[in-house]
Design a protein around this motif. Structure first.
Motif, PDB file in Angstrom:
ATOM      1  N   VAL A 160       0.861  -1.170   0.000  1.00 37.97           N
ATOM      2  CA  VAL A 160       0.000   0.000   0.000  1.00 37.97           C
ATOM      3  C   VAL A 160       0.903   1.227   0.000  1.00 37.97           C
ATOM      4  CG1 VAL A 160      -1.770   1.311   1.222  1.00 37.97           C
ATOM      5  CG2 VAL A 160      -1.851  -1.188   1.214  1.00 37.97           C
ATOM      6  N   TYR A 161       0.679   2.133  -0.931  1.00 42.01           N
ATOM      7  CA  TYR A 161       1.502   3.326  -1.064  1.00 42.01           C
ATOM      8  C   TYR A 161       0.776   4.531  -0.484  1.00 42.01           C
ATOM      9  CZ  TYR A 161       4.914   0.914  -3.939  1.00 42.01           C
ATOM     10  OH  TYR A 161       5.900   0.061  -4.382  1.00 42.01           O
ATOM     11  N   PHE A 162       1.462   5.254   0.398  1.00 43.13           N
ATOM     12  CA  PHE A 162       0.911   6.417   1.083  1.00 43.13           C
ATOM     13  C   PHE A 162       1.685   7.668   0.703  1.00 43.13           C
ATOM     14  CE2 PHE A 162       0.238   2.758   3.812  1.00 43.13           C
ATOM     15  CZ  PHE A 162      -1.070   2.906   4.254  1.00 43.13           C
ATOM     16  N   CYS A 163       0.996   8.801   0.607  1.00 40.48           N
ATOM     17  CA  CYS A 163       1.686  10.070   0.489  1.00 40.48           C
ATOM     18  C   CYS A 163       1.570  10.829   1.804  1.00 40.48           C
ATOM     19  CB  CYS A 163       1.160  10.912  -0.676  1.00 40.48           C
ATOM     20  SG  CYS A 163      -0.531  11.503  -0.526  1.00 40.48           S
ATOM     21  N   GLY A 164       2.607  11.603   2.118  1.00 41.74           N
ATOM     22  CA  GLY A 164       2.646  12.404   3.331  1.00 41.74           C
ATOM     23  C   GLY A 164       3.054  13.830   3.030  1.00 41.74           C
ATOM     24  N   MET A 165       2.663  14.742   3.904  1.00 41.38           N
ATOM     25  CA  MET A 165       2.989  16.157   3.770  1.00 41.38           C
ATOM     26  C   MET A 165       3.645  16.642   5.053  1.00 41.38           C
ATOM     27  SD  MET A 165       0.394  19.398   3.225  1.00 41.38           S
ATOM     28  CE  MET A 165       0.027  19.010   1.505  1.00 41.38           C
ATOM     29  N   GLY A 166       4.700  17.458   4.920  1.00 39.62           N
ATOM     30  CA  GLY A 166       5.378  17.996   6.080  1.00 39.62           C
ATOM     31  C   GLY A 166       6.256  19.178   5.732  1.00 39.62           C
ATOM     32  N   PRO A 167       6.895  19.770   6.750  1.00 36.11           N
ATOM     33  CA  PRO A 167       7.741  20.948   6.524  1.00 36.11           C
ATOM     34  C   PRO A 167       9.085  20.622   5.899  1.00 36.11           C
ATOM     35  CG  PRO A 167       7.819  20.305   8.818  1.00 36.11           C
ATOM     36  CD  PRO A 167       6.792  19.421   8.166  1.00 36.11           C
ATOM     37  N   SER A 168       9.427  19.354   5.789  1.00 35.67           N
ATOM     38  CA  SER A 168      10.683  18.939   5.191  1.00 35.67           C
ATOM     39  C   SER A 168      10.448  17.721   4.315  1.00 35.67           C
ATOM     40  CB  SER A 168      11.722  18.627   6.270  1.00 35.67           C
ATOM     41  OG  SER A 168      11.346  17.493   7.022  1.00 35.67           O
ATOM     42  N   THR A 169      11.518  17.183   3.735  1.00 35.23           N
ATOM     43  CA  THR A 169      11.423  15.992   2.892  1.00 35.23           C
ATOM     44  C   THR A 169      12.298  14.891   3.470  1.00 35.23           C
ATOM     45  OG1 THR A 169      13.116  16.940   1.431  1.00 35.23           O
ATOM     46  CG2 THR A 169      10.811  17.236   0.804  1.00 35.23           C
ATOM     47  N   SER A 170      12.091  14.615   4.733  1.00 36.00           N
ATOM     48  CA  SER A 170      12.874  13.630   5.451  1.00 36.00           C
ATOM     49  C   SER A 170      12.516  12.209   5.041  1.00 36.00           C
ATOM     50  CB  SER A 170      12.657  13.802   6.958  1.00 36.00           C
ATOM     51  OG  SER A 170      13.314  12.797   7.691  1.00 36.00           O
ATOM     52  N   ARG A 171      13.459  11.284   5.243  1.00 38.11           N
ATOM     53  CA  ARG A 171      13.203   9.859   5.082  1.00 38.11           C
ATOM     54  C   ARG A 171      12.491   9.279   6.290  1.00 38.11           C
ATOM     55  NH1 ARG A 171      16.802   7.149   1.256  1.00 38.11           N
ATOM     56  NH2 ARG A 171      17.968   8.731   0.087  1.00 38.11           N
ATOM     57  N   ASP A 172      12.401  10.044   7.368  1.00 35.74           N
ATOM     58  CA  ASP A 172      11.770   9.613   8.606  1.00 35.74           C
ATOM     59  C   ASP A 172      10.285   9.960   8.564  1.00 35.74           C
ATOM     60  OD1 ASP A 172      10.966   9.074  11.196  1.00 35.74           O
ATOM     61  OD2 ASP A 172      12.628  10.133  12.135  1.00 35.74           O
ATOM     62  N   GLU A 173       9.426   8.948   8.659  1.00 32.65           N
ATOM     63  CA  GLU A 173       7.991   9.175   8.584  1.00 32.65           C
ATOM     64  C   GLU A 173       7.472  10.054   9.716  1.00 32.65           C
ATOM     65  OE1 GLU A 173       7.111   4.800   9.223  1.00 32.65           O
ATOM     66  OE2 GLU A 173       5.427   5.724  10.288  1.00 32.65           O
ATOM     67  N   ARG A 174       8.190  10.134  10.811  1.00 32.94           N
ATOM     68  CA  ARG A 174       7.766  10.947  11.951  1.00 32.94           C
ATOM     69  C   ARG A 174       7.833  12.432  11.662  1.00 32.94           C
ATOM     70  NH1 ARG A 174      11.683   8.317  16.334  1.00 32.94           N
ATOM     71  NH2 ARG A 174      13.044   8.631  14.507  1.00 32.94           N
ATOM     72  N   ARG A 175       8.498  12.832  10.609  1.00 36.30           N
ATOM     73  CA  ARG A 175       8.603  14.243  10.227  1.00 36.30           C
ATOM     74  C   ARG A 175       7.429  14.710   9.375  1.00 36.30           C
ATOM     75  NH1 ARG A 175      13.744  16.436  11.017  1.00 36.30           N
ATOM     76  NH2 ARG A 175      14.766  15.207  12.668  1.00 36.30           N
ATOM     77  N   TYR A 176       6.531  13.824   9.006  1.00 39.80           N
ATOM     78  CA  TYR A 176       5.381  14.181   8.187  1.00 39.80           C
ATOM     79  C   TYR A 176       4.145  14.359   9.061  1.00 39.80           C
ATOM     80  CZ  TYR A 176       8.317  13.133   4.227  1.00 39.80           C
ATOM     81  OH  TYR A 176       9.339  13.146   3.306  1.00 39.80           O
ATOM     82  N   ASP A 177       3.403  15.431   8.810  1.00 45.78           N
ATOM     83  CA  ASP A 177       2.281  15.812   9.659  1.00 45.78           C
ATOM     84  C   ASP A 177       0.946  15.242   9.194  1.00 45.78           C
ATOM     85  OD1 ASP A 177       3.838  19.031   9.792  1.00 45.78           O
ATOM     86  OD2 ASP A 177       3.929  17.457  11.311  1.00 45.78           O
ATOM     87  N   TYR A 178       0.798  14.975   7.913  1.00 42.31           N
ATOM     88  CA  TYR A 178      -0.463  14.518   7.356  1.00 42.31           C
ATOM     89  C   TYR A 178      -0.234  13.344   6.424  1.00 42.31           C
ATOM     90  CZ  TYR A 178      -1.772  19.145   8.999  1.00 42.31           C
ATOM     91  OH  TYR A 178      -1.970  20.263   9.778  1.00 42.31           O
TER      92      TYR A 178
END
Length: 122
Positions: A93-111
């Motif tokens: 399953v492929y998910f997209c995320g949005m955040g203030p940076s483009t980190s490889r760490d999923e914890r950096r994405y807010d939505y």
């Protein structure tokens, strides 16, 4: 409130191609970094690719480099993942995320979106 909706998944044979889309709403799209992650059964979510708000800088996981391309169309508030030369191990399953940076760490994405299923047969 931010909403992300993925689409474009499906069933393809090994060696085939798919283009995933992620449509965003609720905030200024061009100011946010976007990332694609995937999760296979029994495994943790893993980083696939990311792109800056401007679309100039991109980042890829080693296992997709040369096969996948991330891009965005800020006029349409949409980010894409073009997937070529697909392998059975790309099934997830492929998910997209949005955040203030483009980190490889999923914890950096807010939505996060709800995900779209990609299945690759051998």
């Amino acid at each position: 409130q931010v909403q992300l909706v993925e689409s474009g998944g499906g069933l393809v044979q090994a060696g085939g191609s798919l283009r995933l889309s992620c449509a965003a709403s609720g905030r200024t799209f061009s100011r946010d970094g976007m990332g694609w992650f995937r999760q296979a059964p029994g495994k943790e979510r893993e980083f696939v690719a990311s792109i800056t708000g401007s679309g100039i800088l991109t980042n890829y996981a080693e296992f997709v480099k040369g096969r996948f391309t991330i891009s965005r169309d800020n006029a349409k508030n949409t980010v894409y993942l073009q997937m070529n030369s697909l392998k059975p191990e790309d099934t997830a399953v492929y998910f997209c995320g949005m955040g203030p940076s483009t980190s490889r760490d999923e914890r950096r994405y807010d939505y996060w979106g709800q995900g779209t299923q990609v299945t690759v047969s051998s």
